[in-house]
Design a protein around this motif. Sequence first.
Motif, PDB file in Angstrom:
ATOM      1  N   THR A  69       0.835  -1.202   0.000  1.00 18.62           N
ATOM      2  CA  THR A  69       0.000   0.000   0.000  1.00 18.62           C
ATOM      3  C   THR A  69       0.867   1.248   0.000  1.00 18.62           C
ATOM      4  OG1 THR A  69      -1.857  -1.072   1.106  1.00 18.62           O
ATOM      5  CG2 THR A  69      -1.691   1.325   1.353  1.00 18.62           C
ATOM      6  N   LEU A  70       1.834   1.282   0.888  1.00 20.09           N
ATOM      7  CA  LEU A  70       2.703   2.454   0.995  1.00 20.09           C
ATOM      8  C   LEU A  70       3.606   2.605  -0.229  1.00 20.09           C
ATOM      9  CD1 LEU A  70       3.508   2.186   4.792  1.00 20.09           C
ATOM     10  CD2 LEU A  70       1.945   3.809   3.675  1.00 20.09           C
ATOM     11  N   SER A  71       4.023   1.506  -0.805  1.00 13.50           N
ATOM     12  CA  SER A  71       4.839   1.565  -2.010  1.00 13.50           C
ATOM     13  C   SER A  71       4.044   2.139  -3.186  1.00 13.50           C
ATOM     14  CB  SER A  71       5.358   0.166  -2.356  1.00 13.50           C
ATOM     15  OG  SER A  71       6.120   0.203  -3.541  1.00 13.50           O
ATOM     16  N   ARG A  72       2.803   1.711  -3.335  1.00  9.03           N
ATOM     17  CA  ARG A  72       1.948   2.258  -4.404  1.00  9.03           C
ATOM     18  C   ARG A  72       1.738   3.754  -4.204  1.00  9.03           C
ATOM     19  NH1 ARG A  72      -0.813  -2.418  -3.534  1.00  9.03           N
ATOM     20  NH2 ARG A  72      -2.394  -1.370  -2.276  1.00  9.03           N
ATOM     21  N   LEU A  73       1.469   4.141  -2.970  1.00  6.50           N
ATOM     22  CA  LEU A  73       1.274   5.561  -2.678  1.00  6.50           C
ATOM     23  C   LEU A  73       2.541   6.345  -3.020  1.00  6.50           C
ATOM     24  CD1 LEU A  73      -0.571   7.775  -1.452  1.00  6.50           C
ATOM     25  CD2 LEU A  73       0.571   7.300   0.735  1.00  6.50           C
ATOM     26  N   HIS A  74       3.676   5.789  -2.660  1.00  2.00           N
ATOM     27  CA  HIS A  74       4.939   6.474  -2.941  1.00  2.00           C
ATOM     28  C   HIS A  74       5.124   6.677  -4.447  1.00  2.00           C
ATOM     29  CE1 HIS A  74       8.959   7.909  -2.117  1.00  2.00           C
ATOM     30  NE2 HIS A  74       9.409   7.100  -3.057  1.00  2.00           N
ATOM     31  N   GLN A  75       4.803   5.652  -5.220  1.00  2.00           N
ATOM     32  CA  GLN A  75       4.936   5.778  -6.677  1.00  2.00           C
ATOM     33  C   GLN A  75       3.924   6.777  -7.248  1.00  2.00           C
ATOM     34  OE1 GLN A  75       7.463   4.570  -8.488  1.00  2.00           O
ATOM     35  NE2 GLN A  75       8.184   3.933  -6.477  1.00  2.00           N
ATOM     36  N   GLN A  76       2.710   6.800  -6.711  1.00  2.00           N
ATOM     37  CA  GLN A  76       1.660   7.669  -7.235  1.00  2.00           C
ATOM     38  C   GLN A  76       1.848   9.134  -6.878  1.00  2.00           C
ATOM     39  OE1 GLN A  76      -1.773   5.733  -5.556  1.00  2.00           O
ATOM     40  NE2 GLN A  76      -2.020   4.378  -7.316  1.00  2.00           N
ATOM     41  N   TRP A  98     -13.176  12.986  -3.730  1.00  2.00           N
ATOM     42  CA  TRP A  98     -11.849  13.505  -4.048  1.00  2.00           C
ATOM     43  C   TRP A  98     -11.177  12.597  -5.060  1.00  2.00           C
ATOM     44  CZ3 TRP A  98      -6.747  11.718  -3.260  1.00  2.00           C
ATOM     45  CH2 TRP A  98      -5.739  12.685  -3.372  1.00  2.00           C
ATOM     46  N   THR A  99     -10.546  13.186  -6.033  1.00  2.00           N
ATOM     47  CA  THR A  99      -9.732  12.421  -6.977  1.00  2.00           C
ATOM     48  C   THR A  99      -8.336  13.019  -6.987  1.00  2.00           C
ATOM     49  OG1 THR A  99     -10.472  13.806  -8.824  1.00  2.00           O
ATOM     50  CG2 THR A  99     -11.660  11.750  -8.468  1.00  2.00           C
ATOM     51  N   PHE A 100      -7.371  12.160  -7.049  1.00  2.00           N
ATOM     52  CA  PHE A 100      -5.989  12.610  -6.997  1.00  2.00           C
ATOM     53  C   PHE A 100      -5.514  13.038  -8.373  1.00  2.00           C
ATOM     54  CE2 PHE A 100      -1.527  11.603  -7.720  1.00  2.00           C
ATOM     55  CZ  PHE A 100      -0.983  12.581  -6.920  1.00  2.00           C
ATOM     56  N   ARG A 101      -4.842  14.164  -8.376  1.00  2.00           N
ATOM     57  CA  ARG A 101      -4.159  14.638  -9.569  1.00  2.00           C
ATOM     58  C   ARG A 101      -2.861  15.270  -9.100  1.00  2.00           C
ATOM     59  NH1 ARG A 101      -2.745  18.893 -12.316  1.00  2.00           N
ATOM     60  NH2 ARG A 101      -3.684  20.430 -10.962  1.00  2.00           N
ATOM     61  N   ALA A 102      -1.770  14.633  -9.432  1.00  2.00           N
ATOM     62  CA  ALA A 102      -0.468  15.196  -9.065  1.00  2.00           C
ATOM     63  C   ALA A 102      -0.254  16.469  -9.865  1.00  2.00           C
ATOM     64  CB  ALA A 102       0.646  14.203  -9.351  1.00  2.00           C
ATOM     65  N   PRO A 103       0.194  17.518  -9.226  1.00  2.00           N
ATOM     66  CA  PRO A 103       0.473  18.751  -9.963  1.00  2.00           C
ATOM     67  C   PRO A 103       1.454  18.506 -11.109  1.00  2.00           C
ATOM     68  CG  PRO A 103       0.501  19.158  -7.609  1.00  2.00           C
ATOM     69  CD  PRO A 103       0.424  17.665  -7.795  1.00  2.00           C
ATOM     70  N   ALA A 104       1.151  19.088 -12.252  1.00  2.00           N
ATOM     71  CA  ALA A 104       1.988  18.893 -13.440  1.00  2.00           C
ATOM     72  C   ALA A 104       3.244  19.757 -13.405  1.00  2.00           C
ATOM     73  CB  ALA A 104       1.178  19.200 -14.701  1.00  2.00           C
ATOM     74  N   GLU A 105       3.128  20.926 -12.817  1.00  2.00           N
ATOM     75  CA  GLU A 105       4.256  21.869 -12.759  1.00  2.00           C
ATOM     76  C   GLU A 105       4.755  21.975 -11.322  1.00  2.00           C
ATOM     77  OE1 GLU A 105       5.523  23.406 -15.449  1.00  2.00           O
ATOM     78  OE2 GLU A 105       4.056  22.370 -16.698  1.00  2.00           O
ATOM     79  N   LEU A 106       6.039  22.202 -11.180  1.00  2.00           N
ATOM     80  CA  LEU A 106       6.636  22.325  -9.855  1.00  2.00           C
ATOM     81  C   LEU A 106       5.925  23.384  -9.018  1.00  2.00           C
ATOM     82  CD1 LEU A 106       8.922  21.469  -7.934  1.00  2.00           C
ATOM     83  CD2 LEU A 106      10.339  23.227  -8.995  1.00  2.00           C
ATOM     84  N   ARG A 139      -0.926  15.788   3.041  1.00  2.00           N
ATOM     85  CA  ARG A 139      -0.911  14.747   4.075  1.00  2.00           C
ATOM     86  C   ARG A 139      -0.349  13.450   3.502  1.00  2.00           C
ATOM     87  NH1 ARG A 139      -1.623  14.406   9.751  1.00  2.00           N
ATOM     88  NH2 ARG A 139      -2.932  16.224   9.480  1.00  2.00           N
ATOM     89  N   LEU A 140      -0.746  13.104   2.284  1.00  2.00           N
ATOM     90  CA  LEU A 140      -0.265  11.865   1.677  1.00  2.00           C
ATOM     91  C   LEU A 140       1.234  11.920   1.384  1.00  2.00           C
ATOM     92  CD1 LEU A 140      -3.271  11.055  -0.654  1.00  2.00           C
ATOM     93  CD2 LEU A 140      -2.666   9.913   1.501  1.00  2.00           C
ATOM     94  N   VAL A 141       1.732  13.074   0.973  1.00  2.00           N
ATOM     95  CA  VAL A 141       3.186  13.199   0.781  1.00  2.00           C
ATOM     96  C   VAL A 141       3.883  13.101   2.143  1.00  2.00           C
ATOM     97  CG1 VAL A 141       5.079  14.665  -0.017  1.00  2.00           C
ATOM     98  CG2 VAL A 141       2.976  14.503  -1.365  1.00  2.00           C
ATOM     99  N   GLY A 142       3.272  13.673   3.168  1.00  2.00           N
ATOM    100  CA  GLY A 142       3.813  13.525   4.521  1.00  2.00           C
ATOM    101  C   GLY A 142       3.875  12.069   4.948  1.00  2.00           C
ATOM    102  N   VAL A 143       2.850  11.298   4.602  1.00  2.00           N
ATOM    103  CA  VAL A 143       2.847   9.861   4.887  1.00  2.00           C
ATOM    104  C   VAL A 143       4.015   9.187   4.169  1.00  2.00           C
ATOM    105  CG1 VAL A 143       1.615   7.701   4.396  1.00  2.00           C
ATOM    106  CG2 VAL A 143       0.383   9.620   5.427  1.00  2.00           C
ATOM    107  N   CYS A 144       4.219   9.536   2.908  1.00  2.00           N
ATOM    108  CA  CYS A 144       5.324   8.951   2.138  1.00  2.00           C
ATOM    109  C   CYS A 144       6.671   9.278   2.784  1.00  2.00           C
ATOM    110  CB  CYS A 144       5.293   9.447   0.697  1.00  2.00           C
ATOM    111  SG  CYS A 144       3.909   8.789  -0.254  1.00  2.00           S
ATOM    112  N   SER A 145       6.819  10.506   3.223  1.00  2.00           N
ATOM    113  CA  SER A 145       8.050  10.915   3.879  1.00  2.00           C
ATOM    114  C   SER A 145       8.267  10.123   5.163  1.00  2.00           C
ATOM    115  CB  SER A 145       7.999  12.417   4.173  1.00  2.00           C
ATOM    116  OG  SER A 145       9.152  12.830   4.854  1.00  2.00           O
ATOM    117  N   LEU A 146       7.216   9.975   5.943  1.00  2.00           N
ATOM    118  CA  LEU A 146       7.314   9.214   7.189  1.00  2.00           C
ATOM    119  C   LEU A 146       7.628   7.750   6.900  1.00  2.00           C
ATOM    120  CD1 LEU A 146       7.054   9.070  10.250  1.00  2.00           C
ATOM    121  CD2 LEU A 146       4.580   8.821   9.950  1.00  2.00           C
ATOM    122  N   ALA A 147       6.972   7.181   5.919  1.00  2.00           N
ATOM    123  CA  ALA A 147       7.206   5.774   5.581  1.00  2.00           C
ATOM    124  C   ALA A 147       8.652   5.538   5.179  1.00  2.00           C
ATOM    125  CB  ALA A 147       6.267   5.342   4.461  1.00  2.00           C
TER     126      ALA A 147
END
Length: 126
Positions: A16-23, A85-93, A105-113
């Motif tokens: 689960t955490l690996s998929r989130l990290h990739q997404q 809610w649907t996820f869309r990663a920002p296209a531009e920095l 929050r999800l990026v924070g989870v990835c960082s913690l993981a």
Amino acid sequence: MKDLVSSWVESSARSTLSRLHQQIGVAGLAAAAALPGLSAVFDQHSAAVRDILAAGVEGSAAVAGVVLLAGYTRGLLDEAKAKGWTFRAPAELSEWNSSDWLTARLVGVCSLAATMDDRERPTGNG
């Protein structure tokens, strides 16, 4: 049998955490490396999640931190899905600076993981 179940649960949690990290984690953490203010936001989310898990899930003392973190993440995603809610990663920095709360929050989870020891529960000491 208990060890087999524990191994399966931990493996599922890592998946689960690996998929989130990739997404989201790869792109989000790269954006954080380039934008110091964003890094601080993600760090705050990571610390908040760590504190939530450390403070308490009843009976979780024997549960691996990765399992707790994946459970928390699944709960977030289930709630988000229920609210449309649907996820869309920002296209531009620069778009990462206006990320919504859940994305941060999800990026924070990835960082913690990425930093937690899978054999121990997250603590407020980290």
